[in-house]
Design a protein around this motif. Structure first.
Motif, short mmCIF file in Angstrom:
data_model
loop_
_atom_site.label_atom_id
_atom_site.label_comp_id
_atom_site.label_asym_id
_atom_site.label_seq_id
_atom_site.Cartn_x
_atom_site.Cartn_y
_atom_site.Cartn_z
N CYS A 18 0.66 -1.57 0.13
CA CYS A 18 0.25 0.10 0.18
C CYS A 18 1.04 0.65 -0.05
CB CYS A 18 -1.08 0.02 1.70
SG CYS A 18 -2.40 -1.52 1.48
N LEU A 19 2.26 1.67 0.35
CA LEU A 19 2.23 2.57 0.77
C LEU A 19 3.62 2.60 -0.43
CD1 LEU A 19 5.03 3.38 3.91
CD2 LEU A 19 6.38 3.15 1.56
N LEU A 20 3.86 1.75 -0.63
CA LEU A 20 4.45 1.85 -2.19
C LEU A 20 4.38 2.60 -3.48
CD1 LEU A 20 6.97 -0.89 -2.33
CD2 LEU A 20 7.78 0.86 -1.94
N VAL A 21 2.37 1.61 -3.39
CA VAL A 21 1.44 2.46 -4.55
C VAL A 21 0.81 3.11 -4.16
CG1 VAL A 21 -0.68 1.77 -5.48
CG2 VAL A 21 0.28 -0.27 -4.93
N ASP A 22 1.03 3.81 -2.86
CA ASP A 22 0.92 5.51 -2.98
C ASP A 22 1.66 5.77 -3.45
OD1 ASP A 22 -1.30 7.66 -1.30
OD2 ASP A 22 0.99 7.36 0.14
N ARG A 23 3.38 6.13 -2.53
CA ARG A 23 3.99 6.92 -3.10
C ARG A 23 4.82 7.09 -4.47
NH1 ARG A 23 7.54 6.89 2.82
NH2 ARG A 23 5.53 7.08 3.58
N LEU A 24 4.55 5.78 -5.19
CA LEU A 24 5.67 5.33 -6.26
C LEU A 24 4.43 4.66 -7.29
CD1 LEU A 24 8.08 2.84 -5.44
CD2 LEU A 24 8.47 5.40 -5.59
N GLY A 25 2.68 4.88 -6.96
CA GLY A 25 2.34 4.24 -7.68
C GLY A 25 1.95 2.86 -8.65
N HIS A 26 3.30 2.03 -8.25
CA HIS A 26 2.92 1.17 -8.50
C HIS A 26 3.92 0.39 -7.38
CE1 HIS A 26 6.71 2.89 -10.07
NE2 HIS A 26 7.34 1.41 -10.12
N PHE A 27 4.00 -1.27 -7.66
CA PHE A 27 4.65 -2.31 -6.20
C PHE A 27 5.16 -3.17 -7.00
CE2 PHE A 27 4.19 -5.87 -4.43
CZ PHE A 27 4.55 -6.38 -3.11
N THR A 28 6.09 -4.15 -6.26
CA THR A 28 7.03 -4.71 -7.10
C THR A 28 7.54 -5.58 -5.78
OG1 THR A 28 9.68 -4.07 -7.58
CG2 THR A 28 7.58 -4.26 -9.60
N GLU A 29 7.94 -6.60 -6.34
CA GLU A 29 8.69 -7.37 -5.43
C GLU A 29 9.79 -6.88 -5.27
OE1 GLU A 29 7.64 -9.86 -3.19
OE2 GLU A 29 5.19 -9.65 -3.89
N HIS A 30 10.93 -6.75 -5.85
CA HIS A 30 11.50 -5.76 -5.33
C HIS A 30 12.20 -5.00 -5.06
CE1 HIS A 30 16.63 -4.89 -6.98
NE2 HIS A 30 15.79 -4.19 -7.01
N GLU A 31 10.77 -4.07 -5.19
CA GLU A 31 10.96 -2.85 -4.49
C GLU A 31 10.09 -2.65 -3.22
OE1 GLU A 31 9.90 0.15 -7.85
OE2 GLU A 31 8.03 -1.17 -7.69
N TYR A 32 9.48 -4.11 -2.88
CA TYR A 32 9.24 -4.68 -1.72
C TYR A 32 10.45 -4.86 -0.65
CZ TYR A 32 7.49 -7.16 2.19
OH TYR A 32 7.53 -8.09 3.64
N HIS A 33 11.08 -5.89 -1.04
CA HIS A 33 12.57 -5.90 -0.30
C HIS A 33 13.64 -4.68 -0.85
CE1 HIS A 33 11.09 -10.07 0.17
NE2 HIS A 33 11.06 -10.23 -1.42
N ASP A 34 13.09 -3.64 -0.71
CA ASP A 34 14.42 -2.52 -1.11
C ASP A 34 14.20 -1.66 0.28
OD1 ASP A 34 16.34 -3.73 -2.48
OD2 ASP A 34 15.59 -2.15 -4.15
N TYR A 35 12.26 -1.27 -0.17
CA TYR A 35 11.45 -0.59 1.06
C TYR A 35 11.70 -1.55 2.19
CZ TYR A 35 9.00 2.31 3.03
OH TYR A 35 9.09 4.05 4.16
N LEU A 36 11.54 -2.30 2.73
CA LEU A 36 11.64 -3.06 3.85
C LEU A 36 13.47 -3.27 4.26
CD1 LEU A 36 10.43 -5.51 5.57
CD2 LEU A 36 10.73 -7.15 4.52
N ASN A 37 14.26 -3.72 3.54
CA ASN A 37 15.69 -2.74 3.92
C ASN A 37 16.19 -1.87 4.10
OD1 ASN A 37 18.18 -3.83 4.00
ND2 ASN A 37 19.02 -3.22 2.30
N HIS A 38 15.54 -0.58 3.91
CA HIS A 38 15.23 0.49 4.30
C HIS A 38 14.55 0.32 5.64
CE1 HIS A 38 15.76 5.05 4.27
NE2 HIS A 38 14.28 4.90 4.03
N MET A 39 14.14 0.07 5.54
CA MET A 39 12.78 0.33 7.36
C MET A 39 13.92 -0.56 7.74
SD MET A 39 8.77 -0.19 6.53
CE MET A 39 8.33 0.06 8.08
N THR A 40 14.54 -1.74 7.99
CA THR A 40 14.76 -2.78 8.74
C THR A 40 16.41 -2.78 8.80
OG1 THR A 40 13.75 -4.36 7.57
CG2 THR A 40 12.16 -3.64 9.00
N GLY A 41 16.59 -2.92 7.77
CA GLY A 41 18.11 -3.55 8.22
C GLY A 41 18.04 -4.88 7.28
#
Length: 79
Positions: A18-41
Motif C-alpha cells: 500500500c505504501l509503495l503504490v501510494d508513494r510510487l504508483g506501483h509495486f514490485t517484489e524487488h521494490e518491496y524487499h528494497d523498502y523493507l531493507n531500508h526500513m529494517t535493515g
C-alpha cells in the motif's frame, strides 16, 4: 498485540505494498524487499526477530498503511 509470525509477514507485505503504490504508483517484489531493507535493515521478514516484526507493523499502522485492515488485526490476536 501478539500474533503469529506469518500473520506479521502478511501485514507487513500488505502495508508496504500500500505504501509503495501510494508513494510510487506501483509495486514490485524487488521494490518491496528494497523498502523493507531500508526500513529494517533486513530484506526479508524471515530474518527479522519477533520484536522487529512488531515494530514494523506498528510503524506501518502509525503511517496509515494498514487502515483498511485495522479492524481485522484485533481479531487475529493470539491470547
Amino acid at each position: 498485540m501478539e500474533l503469529h509470525r506469518h500473520t506479521y509477514y502478511r501485514l507487513i507485505h500488505h502495508g508496504i505494498k500500500c505504501l509503495l503504490v501510494d508513494r510510487l504508483g506501483h509495486f514490485t517484489e524487488h521494490e518491496y524487499h528494497d523498502y523493507l531493507n531500508h526500513m529494517t535493515g533486513k530484506s526479508s521478514c524471515f530474518a527479522m526477530s519477533n520484536d522487529e516484526l512488531k515494530v514494523t507493523v506498528s510503524n506501518l499502522r502509525e503511517e496509515g498503511y494498514l487502515e483498511d485492515i485495522k479492524l481485522m488485526i484485533s481479531s487475529l490476536e493470539v491470547y
